[in-house]
Scaffold this motif. Structure first.
Motif, short mmCIF file in Angstrom:
data_model
loop_
_atom_site.label_atom_id
_atom_site.label_comp_id
_atom_site.label_asym_id
_atom_site.label_seq_id
_atom_site.Cartn_x
_atom_site.Cartn_y
_atom_site.Cartn_z
N ALA A 117 0.73 -1.15 0.11
CA ALA A 117 0.08 0.11 0.13
C ALA A 117 0.64 1.36 -0.07
O ALA A 117 0.64 2.16 -0.73
CB ALA A 117 -0.95 -0.12 1.16
N GLY A 118 1.90 1.47 0.67
CA GLY A 118 3.05 2.11 0.80
C GLY A 118 3.56 2.72 -0.38
O GLY A 118 3.91 3.77 -0.91
N ALA A 119 3.81 1.33 -1.29
CA ALA A 119 4.34 1.57 -2.49
C ALA A 119 3.40 2.26 -3.75
O ALA A 119 4.03 3.12 -4.58
CB ALA A 119 5.00 0.25 -2.93
N LEU A 120 2.25 1.97 -3.58
CA LEU A 120 1.01 2.53 -4.30
C LEU A 120 1.08 3.95 -4.21
O LEU A 120 1.01 4.85 -4.86
CB LEU A 120 -0.08 2.03 -4.02
N VAL A 121 1.37 4.62 -2.74
CA VAL A 121 1.23 5.92 -2.44
C VAL A 121 2.49 6.58 -3.11
O VAL A 121 2.55 7.72 -3.20
CB VAL A 121 1.08 6.07 -0.80
N MET A 122 3.63 5.68 -2.92
CA MET A 122 4.69 6.44 -3.39
C MET A 122 4.68 6.72 -4.90
O MET A 122 5.10 7.70 -5.36
CB MET A 122 6.07 5.48 -3.06
N TRP A 123 4.11 5.79 -5.54
CA TRP A 123 3.65 6.00 -6.75
C TRP A 123 2.94 7.09 -7.18
O TRP A 123 2.86 7.85 -8.32
CB TRP A 123 3.09 4.60 -7.54
N MET A 124 2.14 7.76 -6.26
CA MET A 124 1.60 9.02 -6.40
C MET A 124 2.53 10.10 -6.53
O MET A 124 2.02 11.19 -7.42
CB MET A 124 0.50 9.41 -5.15
N ALA A 125 3.58 9.93 -6.23
CA ALA A 125 4.75 10.94 -6.56
C ALA A 125 4.95 11.12 -8.08
O ALA A 125 4.96 12.38 -8.41
CB ALA A 125 5.88 10.76 -6.02
N ALA A 126 4.82 10.07 -8.54
CA ALA A 126 4.78 10.28 -9.92
C ALA A 126 3.84 10.84 -10.68
O ALA A 126 3.65 11.55 -11.70
CB ALA A 126 5.14 8.82 -10.76
N GLY A 127 2.46 10.65 -10.22
CA GLY A 127 1.25 11.27 -10.61
C GLY A 127 1.25 12.83 -10.45
O GLY A 127 0.94 13.43 -11.23
N PHE A 128 1.53 13.19 -9.04
CA PHE A 128 1.72 14.66 -8.91
C PHE A 128 2.72 15.35 -9.84
O PHE A 128 2.49 16.38 -10.56
CB PHE A 128 2.24 14.87 -7.43
N THR A 129 3.71 14.51 -10.22
CA THR A 129 4.89 14.94 -11.10
C THR A 129 4.28 15.30 -12.45
O THR A 129 4.60 16.36 -13.34
CB THR A 129 6.17 14.12 -11.04
#
Length: 415
Positions: free
Chosen positions: A19-31
């Motif tokens: 789940a944390g890895a999915l949230v980390m992937w949100m960094a790519a989304g914001f970028t």
């Protein structure tokens, strides 16, 4: 029995980490979202900013932020101060059983929490885009992730006074999203608007983003990551009850986002006569922010209604911010995460019998006031010491060259 407890511990830890890895992937989304909504001459700086802020958040939260948020406080308002991460759980502690036995790794908890603080900081990035000095932004990121965010996190998820009052925020509509928006608002007020955004006679000039496919890609990445954001906040999945709860959270999260898109689409079509892509992208995010405060209690239909209202609300919020208040937010982050974050916190009382409007309002005011005032002070200090805004010439030429020394699209416009 010991093997069952160990297996349960391993499963919940693994789920927490994924789940944390999915949230980390949100960094790519914001970028990608921000890179799509700014002009091409500022793209490289946006990319550097988002990679940098995630790295700063990871280190500062490890050094001090996590312990401020989850350590022993002086009292329920003032957190304690300690440094670095402690040891993880032993096998003996896990198999001992009982209410106090740990059911996932302490380091998994840290990882899950650190990607949340990075998410809050990512919200600031888009709002101050196209005119802020990169190093000034990074200095603020240190203060935000080390102290400002963790203090209000201690009041809530850390067991502080808001938690004692009964304030309810399951996955962070206020603790993460409104907090990020409050810090962003303080930064924008200190920074000022982009050159040419507002005319001398009060006219508002649109400054289109350079890459709508990137913006749409970023939105879908955020949508995907949000399943980890909300689903992981259940903390466990190894029992039937928790597995069912996670499934409900996933369904409600998706439906709220989908309804947010429809709400923004309807309002933009009525108001502009066209379907505005940027509005419906923000509508998806608004639906997600709306349901984050409580994605478990509502029925799927109620979750869709909450998201629908969030998607409608964000269109009006963006227009009021831009045209009435003249607050220049290139990506609409303050509206999406701030105004809609408040709506999400209030919506909790409609489906959660344990939540009260009084506790929710106290939480909203407390979190917003602390983050906004603390951020404003830090922004003013940074402005006095090193400045926050690039020169007018640098802004005109684009921050890619002045801050990073390279262009994102070097062949653009060249034969």
């Amino acid at each position: 029995m010991e093997q069952v407890l160990e297996l349960s511990y391993a499963l919940d830890t693994f789920y927490f980490l994924m789940a944390g890895a999915l949230v980390m992937w949100m960094a790519a989304g914001f970028t990608m979202l921000e890179a799509g909504l700014v002009r091409s001459k500022n793209t490289t700086e946006i990319l550097a900013k988002n990679v940098g802020l995630f790295s700063i958040a990871s280190l500062m939260y490890m050094l001090v932020g996590y312990n401020i948020m989850y350590g022993d406080g002086v009292n329920s308002v003032i957190p304690g101060l300690s440094f670095l991460l402690g040891a993880d759980n032993t096998t003996a502690a896990v198999v001992a059983g009982g209410e106090d036995a740990p059911y996932y790794s302490n380091l998994a908890d840290f990882f899950f929490q650190v990607v949340f603080v990075a998410t809050a900081m990512s919200i600031v990035s888009g709002a101050v885009a196209e005119r802020m000095k990169l190093m000034s932004f990074f200095v603020f990121a240190i203060a935000m992730t080390a102290v400002i965010y963790p203090v209000q996190g201690f009041w809530t998820w850390g067991g502080g006074f808001l938690s004692e009052l009964g304030f309810s925020d399951f996955a962070g509509s206020g603790i993460v999203h409104m907090a990020g928006a409050a810090a962003a608002l303080a930064g924008v007020l200190v920074l000022g608007s982009r050159k040419g955004k507002y005319g001398p006679n009060g006219e508002v000039r649109a400054i289109p983003g350079a890459n709508m496919p990137l913006a749409a890609l970023g939105t879908f990445i955020l949508w995907l990551g949000w399943f980890g954001f909300n689903g992981g906040s259940q903390l466990q999945i190894s029992t039937v009850e928790n597995a069912n709860a996670v499934a409900m959270i996933f369904v409600n999260t998706n439906l709220a986002a989908a309804a947010g898109v429809i709400g923004a689409m309807i309002i933009s079509r009525i108001m502009f006569g066209k379907v505005d892509l940027t509005m419906i992208l923000n509508g998806a995010l608004a639906g997600l922010v709306s349901i984050t405060a409580d994605p478990l209690s509502p029925t799927p239909l109620s979750a869709a209604v909450i998201g629908l209202i969030g998607g409608m609300l964000v269109v009006f919020a963006i227009l009021i911010m831009d045209k009435k208040l003249r607050i220049d937010d290139p990506v609409g982050a303050i509206s999406v995460h701030g105004i809609v974050g408040i709506w999400g916190l209030i919506a909790v009382v409609f489906n959660n019998a344990d939540a009260t409007i009084g506790a929710q309002l106290i939480g909203i005011v407390s979190i917003f006031a602390w983050v906004f005032i603390a951020s404003l002070i830090v922004w003013f200090i940074i402005k006095a010491v090193m400045g926050v805004r690039v020169s007018e010439e640098q802004e005109y030429e684009g921050l890619d060259q002045s801050e990073c020394g390279m262009e994102a699209y070097p062949e653009f416009g060249k034969k």
